[in-house]
Design an enzyme around this catalytic site. Structure first.
Site, PDB file in Angstrom:
ATOM      1  N   GLU A   1      -6.597  -0.522   3.673  1.00 16.46           N
ATOM      2  CA  GLU A   1      -5.979  -0.762   5.160  1.00 16.46           C
ATOM      3  C   GLU A   1      -5.503  -2.290   4.975  1.00 16.46           C
ATOM      4  O   GLU A   1      -6.003  -3.160   4.551  1.00 16.46           O
ATOM      5  CB  GLU A   1      -7.151  -0.804   5.844  1.00 16.46           C
ATOM      6  CG  GLU A   1      -6.880  -1.118   7.343  1.00 16.46           C
ATOM      7  CD  GLU A   1      -5.952  -0.127   8.159  1.00 16.46           C
ATOM      8  OE1 GLU A   1      -6.159   0.967   7.911  1.00 16.46           O
ATOM      9  OE2 GLU A   1      -4.948  -0.876   8.698  1.00 16.46           O
TER      10      GLU A   1
ATOM     11  N   THR B   1      -1.265   3.605   9.634  1.00 17.70           N
ATOM     12  CA  THR B   1      -2.065   4.277   8.678  1.00 17.70           C
ATOM     13  C   THR B   1      -1.445   6.166   8.738  1.00 17.70           C
ATOM     14  O   THR B   1      -1.437   6.672   7.648  1.00 17.70           O
ATOM     15  CB  THR B   1      -3.288   4.260   8.906  1.00 17.70           C
ATOM     16  OG1 THR B   1      -3.668   3.090   9.305  1.00 17.70           O
ATOM     17  CG2 THR B   1      -4.231   4.880   7.894  1.00 17.70           C
TER      18      THR B   1
HETATM   19  C1  GP9 Z   1      -7.751   4.347  12.332  1.00 15.96           C
HETATM   20  C2  GP9 Z   1      -7.061   3.864  11.060  1.00 15.96           C
HETATM   21  C3  GP9 Z   1      -6.496   2.420  11.277  1.00 15.96           C
HETATM   22  O1  GP9 Z   1      -8.534   5.596  11.887  1.00 15.96           O
HETATM   23  O2  GP9 Z   1      -6.460   4.728  10.366  1.00 15.96           O
HETATM   24  O3  GP9 Z   1      -5.266   2.843  11.826  1.00 15.96           O
HETATM   25  P1  GP9 Z   1      -3.996   1.861  11.863  1.00 15.96           P
HETATM   26  O4  GP9 Z   1      -4.211   1.127  13.284  1.00 15.96           O
HETATM   27  O5  GP9 Z   1      -3.956   1.007  10.852  1.00 15.96           O
HETATM   28  O6  GP9 Z   1      -2.871   2.763  11.982  1.00 15.96           O
HETATM   29 MN    MN Z   2      -3.727   1.181   8.607  1.00 15.89          MN
END
Ligand code: GP9
Ligand code: MN
Length: 614
Positions: A249, A293
């Site tokens: 992340e 994401t």
């Molecule tokens: C939420 C996570 C975060 O499920 O995938 O998403 P993002 O804000 O990084 O797109």
């Molecule tokens: Mn993300």
């Protein structure tokens, strides 16, 4: 009393009753996380505003039919509300138009209707009965209100505008990016959500209906003309191995092999990069847009780009795709699963994952999320990884498992007890915390790899780690300039879009750093080549990362691009090695190509063109 009832017209009584009903249900049945006065206000405003406008439709029909129309609309809205109640009790989600057409979904619901019904639901009928009884009496009086319809509409619209204003403050970009149905309902209310869903649906459908086969032929020609050969040396190198893909992340490349106050930020990743069997791509760019994401997931699964606005996960979950998961299944008999300890409807994953051909989605519901194990967005990465191990052990082999981490997400929250390195000391709290959460994520990865080794998962697998998108936006350039000790020019901003990409093969002896400019679109062809799957017919915008004739040309979603010599962004051309500005002519030959490539990818998505493939 009589006087009172006659004064308030049927319209207002209906508005008040329906608003109260909607509010009570939103609070008691839907788990929206209403945790502040603003959120409460938004909920009231959105209910009253949209109900006023919906019921106001009855003011435009012939007076004779006014009461009938009003009651019919009231009933219709009540039915929508109640169907959502039943659906929510079963799926923990709100209805979307596409799922109404998914018979599998509704048969599930139909089978358990009896269990979903609560006796208390009979209360939802009381308002209807009450209205029915009083409506006759009010019939004569009701027409007075029809003269005030303009005022009513004005009030309704104002309430909704205030609602949207507040919602925008709570959650910027909510409507352009969608995010999550719960967030939508929480911020714009159930009825406006349905309208929005209807808009998304019709917009998508119209484009699909208008699309035709010829567009695809043109795109196939383009893709073939730009194709590069996969590297035969790596063909089948990981055939039959389990694939474990880990999305890091918000992790950017600048933290790799970097230190803060003398402390390594990613000691585990730094070691992994030096290990045998690791291929590290140090100029790998994320290519995501607003879908963040989910865009990264989409690009990697399909070797296509996300959309210029919104998230393709939300807008086109009904399309046909030739995703990594589905090709691995059809060509290699792979089982596929995604692990992510967040609400399953976030980014519409629960729906989109069907289109991407995943066999199983382990979401928040499959994890034990104790208070002490969660922070910020939810389950901490360490607990997430540990709880994923038993599930991995049970998966049918060979499998393709994708794990999406969460702790290193803005606002980068972490408890003191979990801090391995302290926060940095600049004036920018976000940047300060980022190093600490990245360090935590790195530790969680280390622990995960150790556990996999102990559990015998490691040996038979191949690992693919990728940063999904930037974590530190341009709003933090000042602190970033301080950390990197250089000015953050537009050129540097592009360089900051690099995210780690690591392929790790246990049992292989090579260690390599590959420095050519590559991107997320290249992942799918690379994995398929490693698995020994032929892709001659595939329509994809990336190429095998190991290809020896790979051209360096990475296109970012905003049209910026990186070539072997140049970087173009904001209509300016820079030398890739020095960051010096150069004449626009140098970049010129690529500008059109970049536009074309993005446009072809968009056309495939908007027109659902892959359905035309044999
Ligand atoms: C939420 C996570 C975060 O499920 O995938 O998403 P993002 O804000 O990084 O797109
Ligand atoms: Mn993300």
């Amino acid at each position: 009393m009589r006087f009172f009832v006659f004064r308030i017209s049927l319209y207002w009584i209906s508005t008040i009753l329906l608003s109260i009903k909607t509010y009570l249900i939103s609070k008691s049945v839907f788990d929206l996380g209403i945790d502040s006065i603003t959120a409460e206000m938004i909920l009231w405003l959105s209910s009253i505003g949209s109900i006023m406008l919906i019921l106001a439709l009855s003011l435009f029909v012939n007076r004779k039919f006014y009461v009938l129309t009003l009651l019919t609309i009231y009933l219709f809205v009540s039915v929508i509300l109640y169907v959502n109640v039943l659906y929510y009790r079963f799926f923990n989600d709100f209805i979307t138009i596409p799922v109404l057409f998914q018979t599998k979904h509704l048969t599930n619901l139909g089978g358990s209707l009896f269990d979903l019904f609560n006796l208390i639901d009979l209360l939802f009928l009381l308002d209807l009965l009450f209205l029915f009884v009083i409506s006759k009496r009010l019939n004569l009086r009701s027409h007075t209100i029809t003269q005030k319809k303009l005022g009513i509409i004005l009030i309704g619209v104002t309430l909704l505008l205030v609602n949207i204003g507040l919602a925008h403050k709570e959650r910027p970009e909510l409507l352009t990016r969608s995010f999550d149905r719960k967030l939508l309902v929480k911020n714009i209310g159930l009825y406006a959500y349905h309208l929005y869903d209807f808009y998304l649906y019709t917009n998508t459908k119209t484009k699909i209906v208008l699309a035709d086969n010829d567009q695809l032929t043109e795109i196939i020609n383009h893709v073939k003309a730009n194709d590069e050969n996969s590297n035969p040396e790596y063909f089948g190198a990981a055939k039959g191995k389990n694939i474990i893909m880990i999305a890091l992340e918000s992790t950017q490349s600048f933290i790799i092999n970097n230190e803060i106050d003398g402390e390594e930020i990613t000691p585990f990743l730094n070691d992994l990069i030096q290990s045998r069997g690791t291929y590290y791509f140090s100029n790998f760019y994320h290519q995501t847009g607003q879908g963040k994401t989910s865009d990264a997931e989409f690009i990697i699964e399909n070797s296509m780009y996300g959309l210029p606005r919104g998230a393709v996960f939300f807008s086109n979950p009904e399309n046909q795709y030739h995703s990594l998961a589905s090709v691995l299944k059809s060509e290699g008999h792979y089982y596929s699963a995604v692990f992510h300890a967040n609400n399953k409807s976030f980014w519409n994953r629960n729906i989109m994952y069907n289109a991407l051909g995943y066999d199983r989605f382990f979401s928040e519901e499959d994890y034990e999320i104790k208070k002490e194990d969660s922070v910020g967005w939810g389950l901490k990465d360490k607990a997430f990884f540990s709880q994923t191990i038993p599930y991995l052990k049970e998966l049918k082999k060979p499998y393709y498992a994708k794990l999406l981490t969460l702790t290193n997400h803005f606002p980068f929250a972490l408890e003191k007890a979990d801090e391995i390195i302290p926060e940095w000391t600049s004036k920018d709290g976000t940047v300060n915390r980022y190093f600490t959460t990245v360090r935590y994520q790195d530790e969680a990865l280390k622990q995960f790899f150790d556990e996999m080794k102990r559990e015998g998962i490691y040996e038979n697998s191949i690992f693919i780690l990728y940063g999904d998108h930037y974590g530190i936006s341009e709003n933090h350039n000042k602190a970033m300039a301080q950390f990197l000790d250089k000015e953050i020019t537009p050129y540097e901003t592009i360089q900051l879009q690099r995210v780690p990409f690591i392929i790790h093969f246990p049992g292989r002896s090579e260690t390599r750093e590959i420095t050519s400019a590559v991107g997320q679109v290249d992942v799918k062809p690379t994995v398929l080549n490693l698995m020994g799957i032929n892709q001659e017919q595939a329509i994809q915008f990336g190429t095998d990362l190991f290809s020896t004739d790979k051209r360096e040309f990475v296109i970012l979603r905003d049209g910026s691009f990186i070539t072997d010599r140049y970087i173009m962004t904001g209509n300016k051309c820079y030398m890739r090695d020095t960051g010096m500005k150069t004449s626009k002519e140098s970049c010129e030959p690529y500008i059109q190509l970049a536009k074309e490539e993005l446009n072809y990818s968009d056309q495939i998505i908007y027109g659902d063109l892959l359905r035309f493939l044999p």
